[in-house]
Design an enzyme around this catalytic site. Structure first.
Site, PDB file in Angstrom:
ATOM      1  CE  LYS A  80      63.630 -23.083 -48.957  1.00  0.00           C
ATOM      2  NZ  LYS A  80      62.540 -23.828 -49.572  1.00  0.00           N
ATOM      3  N   GLY A 177      50.062 -15.889 -59.809  1.00  0.00           N
ATOM      4  CA  GLY A 177      51.266 -16.633 -60.188  1.00  0.00           C
ATOM      5  C   GLY A 177      50.912 -17.913 -60.920  1.00  0.00           C
ATOM      6  CB  VAL A 178      49.923 -18.985 -64.107  1.00  0.00           C
ATOM      7  CG1 VAL A 178      48.531 -18.863 -63.533  1.00  0.00           C
ATOM      8  CG2 VAL A 178      50.256 -17.760 -64.959  1.00  0.00           C
ATOM      9  N   GLY A 179      53.173 -20.024 -62.552  1.00  0.00           N
ATOM     10  CA  GLY A 179      54.421 -20.710 -62.878  1.00  0.00           C
ATOM     11  C   GLY A 179      54.166 -22.209 -62.850  1.00  0.00           C
ATOM     12  CB  VAL A 181      52.551 -24.822 -58.238  1.00  0.00           C
ATOM     13  CG1 VAL A 181      51.366 -25.409 -57.483  1.00  0.00           C
ATOM     14  CG2 VAL A 181      53.834 -25.508 -57.804  1.00  0.00           C
TER      15      VAL A 181
HETATM   16  P1  NAI Z   1      57.458 -20.501 -60.164  1.00  0.00           P
HETATM   17  O1  NAI Z   1      58.631 -19.617 -59.990  1.00  0.00           O
HETATM   18  O2  NAI Z   1      57.436 -21.517 -61.257  1.00  0.00           O
HETATM   19  O3  NAI Z   1      56.151 -19.595 -60.358  1.00  0.00           O
HETATM   20  C1  NAI Z   1      55.882 -18.456 -59.617  1.00  0.00           C
HETATM   21  C2  NAI Z   1      55.227 -17.461 -60.563  1.00  0.00           C
HETATM   22  O4  NAI Z   1      54.749 -16.356 -59.787  1.00  0.00           O
HETATM   23  C3  NAI Z   1      56.181 -16.896 -61.613  1.00  0.00           C
HETATM   24  O5  NAI Z   1      55.635 -17.065 -62.900  1.00  0.00           O
HETATM   25  C4  NAI Z   1      56.304 -15.413 -61.217  1.00  0.00           C
HETATM   26  O6  NAI Z   1      56.457 -14.562 -62.334  1.00  0.00           O
HETATM   27  C5  NAI Z   1      54.975 -15.176 -60.528  1.00  0.00           C
HETATM   28  N1  NAI Z   1      54.939 -14.038 -59.618  1.00  0.00           N
HETATM   29  C6  NAI Z   1      55.864 -13.631 -58.701  1.00  0.00           C
HETATM   30  N2  NAI Z   1      55.413 -12.563 -58.022  1.00  0.00           N
HETATM   31  C7  NAI Z   1      54.167 -12.296 -58.494  1.00  0.00           C
HETATM   32  C8  NAI Z   1      53.186 -11.322 -58.186  1.00  0.00           C
HETATM   33  N3  NAI Z   1      53.376 -10.395 -57.236  1.00  0.00           N
HETATM   34  N4  NAI Z   1      52.008 -11.323 -58.875  1.00  0.00           N
HETATM   35  C9  NAI Z   1      51.796 -12.253 -59.837  1.00  0.00           C
HETATM   36  N5  NAI Z   1      52.697 -13.204 -60.169  1.00  0.00           N
HETATM   37  C10 NAI Z   1      53.861 -13.229 -59.508  1.00  0.00           C
HETATM   38  O7  NAI Z   1      57.216 -21.181 -58.741  1.00  0.00           O
HETATM   39  P2  NAI Z   1      56.371 -22.480 -58.402  1.00  0.00           P
HETATM   40  O8  NAI Z   1      57.251 -23.657 -58.357  1.00  0.00           O
HETATM   41  O9  NAI Z   1      55.136 -22.516 -59.236  1.00  0.00           O
HETATM   42  O10 NAI Z   1      55.956 -22.174 -56.882  1.00  0.00           O
HETATM   43  C11 NAI Z   1      54.942 -21.226 -56.576  1.00  0.00           C
HETATM   44  C12 NAI Z   1      54.859 -21.061 -55.067  1.00  0.00           C
HETATM   45  O11 NAI Z   1      54.554 -22.318 -54.468  1.00  0.00           O
HETATM   46  C13 NAI Z   1      56.159 -20.572 -54.400  1.00  0.00           C
HETATM   47  O12 NAI Z   1      55.838 -19.760 -53.306  1.00  0.00           O
HETATM   48  C14 NAI Z   1      56.794 -21.859 -53.921  1.00  0.00           C
HETATM   49  O13 NAI Z   1      57.649 -21.621 -52.808  1.00  0.00           O
HETATM   50  C15 NAI Z   1      55.571 -22.640 -53.506  1.00  0.00           C
HETATM   51  N6  NAI Z   1      55.782 -24.084 -53.513  1.00  0.00           N
HETATM   52  C16 NAI Z   1      56.160 -24.715 -54.654  1.00  0.00           C
HETATM   53  C17 NAI Z   1      56.380 -26.069 -54.659  1.00  0.00           C
HETATM   54  C18 NAI Z   1      56.732 -26.815 -55.910  1.00  0.00           C
HETATM   55  O14 NAI Z   1      56.623 -28.040 -55.910  1.00  0.00           O
HETATM   56  N7  NAI Z   1      57.125 -26.149 -56.974  1.00  0.00           N
HETATM   57  C19 NAI Z   1      56.246 -26.869 -53.398  1.00  0.00           C
HETATM   58  C20 NAI Z   1      55.776 -26.107 -52.274  1.00  0.00           C
HETATM   59  C21 NAI Z   1      55.580 -24.754 -52.335  1.00  0.00           C
END
Ligand code: NAI
Length: 353
Positions: A80, A177-179, A181
């Site tokens: 990392k 969290g609806v980013g 994933v």
């Molecule tokens: P992202 O950054 O696209 O989405 C995360 C979302 O969570 C954002 O929209 C953010 O505003 C929201 N958020 C943050 N804190 C919050 C809270 N307290 N309450 C509600 N919403 C909140 O990230 P992504 O790529 O969707 O990843 C999500 C999680 O999955 C992370 O923890 C990441 O480390 C993990 N992950 C992602 C992978 C990937 O392929 N993208 C692979 C393995 C793990």
């Protein structure tokens, strides 16, 4: 936190501290284990309140990647990078320089996206290193989609164990969290007939989801934990299950994509005592790793069947936990550690740059 002590207690191979005052770069690159093959792990860019938090984060994330590889059967280990974000960070130059450091490791470490490192930053890294997941058509493809697919596969196995059916139809889910994933998981669950509530700190993320999926209930972020649901699906940041949040959970199952969902390992045991099944994060969210590693090591993008196998792993873990009267986390950790010890006993492969 003492670095050498921390390295010894979790058996780290290498920790590099990087600094370049011209570009405001301060970063930590941790390689936890390369006994089975190269280390895989993304670059996280975050404003850490204290240096110590950055060190703790990078070590915890790198170690979790090793556990993830071990249970996903990926011939690699965990690494990392964290960049300590600050006002004078010159992003472009800093990422290019970081790429040079990754390049110098000669293939012992492959890096990719994480919080703060998206398409733009990955293309900056790709200017100076070949050991990065490219965000364009020359790369492995949609990593977030692979992660969502793996989470759903694992979740189905857990639903079957808990509720007697692999289908999400009629069950209630709360997605934090609806980013990248979380939004994909929400859509897949709605398509299957589940009742889905979501929350996100970023209104833009909610709007983007509502533009393509209207059959969801949006809750304020602070109310999501108390929602009367069957499944809590954390897809935001880590550390959401802690002493205060634990008692608020009404769900019977906790299963999502977020890394390091538990603030502390003991919270996994606490969930178990309360009768809440927690599927270890590193087991469920291995989809992106499986795709990334297959692409880098074998030039393969078609790994749907391997990702679906996460379901079998989850089923095995939950059954072993039930039979042994233990938490799923205890079973998963023990199995991952057993596999890691076995690989270490065989010795490390030789990497040449
Ligand atoms: P992202 O950054 O696209 O989405 C995360 C979302 O969570 C954002 O929209 C953010 O505003 C929201 N958020 C943050 N804190 C919050 C809270 N307290 N309450 C509600 N919403 C909140 O990230 P992504 O790529 O969707 O990843 C999500 C999680 O999955 C992370 O923890 C990441 O480390 C993990 N992950 C992602 C992978 C990937 O392929 N993208 C692979 C393995 C793990």
């Amino acid at each position: 936190m003492r670095i050498l002590e921390a390295m010894r207690s979790d058996d780290f191979e290498e920790v590099l501290l990087l600094q370049d005052r011209r570009y405001g770069l301060r970063a930590i690159l941790a390689l936890h284990d390369t006994s089975s093959g190269p280390a895989f792990g993304g670059v996280r860019r975050w404003r850490y309140p204290r240096e110590e938090h950055a060190l703790r984060d990078v070590l915890r994330l790198a170690r979790a990647m090793t556990m993830k590889c071990a249970l996903a059967g990926v011939p690699g280990g965990g690494g990392k990078v964290v960049i300590l974000d600050q006002d004078d960070l010159r992003t472009e130059e800093a990422y290019e320089l970081l790429g040079q450091h990754v390049q110098q490791l000669g293939g012992r470490f492959y890096t990719g996206p994480d919080v703060g490192t998206g398409h733009h930053e990955l293309s900056l890294l790709a200017r100076t290193t070949e050991y990065v997941t490219r965000p364009d058509e020359s790369g492995p493809g949609d990593l977030a989609a692979a992660t969502a697919r793996g989470v759903i596969a694992g979740m189905r196995a857990a639903l079957e164990e808990l509720f007697g059916s692999r289908s999400a139809r009629g069950l209630r889910f709360a997605i934090q969290g609806v980013g990248e994933v979380g939004a994909k998981i929400a859509r897949l669950l709605v398509a299957e007939g589940a009742e889905v509530s979501v929350a996100d700190l970023d209104e833009g993320a909610i709007e983007r989801l509502l533009a393509v999926e209207t059959e969801i209930d949006v809750l304020p972020p602070e109310r999501l934990l108390d929602a009367p649901v069957d499944v809590f699906c954390p897809c935001a940041m880590g550390g959401v299950i802690h002493d205060l949040s634990l008692g608020r959970l009404l769900a019977r199952l906790v299963a999502g994509s977020a890394n390091n969902v538990l603030a502390l390992p003991r919270h996994g045991e606490e969930l178990h005592r309360r009768g809440i099944v927690y599927v270890p994060d590193y087991v469920l969210n291995a989809g992106a790793l499986i795709l990334g590693a297959a692409f880098h090591l074998r030039g393969q993008r078609d790994v749907g069947a391997e990702i679906e196998r996460i379901g079998e792993t989850v089923r095995w873990i939950l059954r072993a936990a039930r039979e042994g009267g233990e938490s799923p986390m205890a079973v998963a950790d023990r199995e991952a550690e057993r596999r890691i010890a076995e690989a270490r006993a065989k010795g490390r492969p030789f990497f040449s740059s």
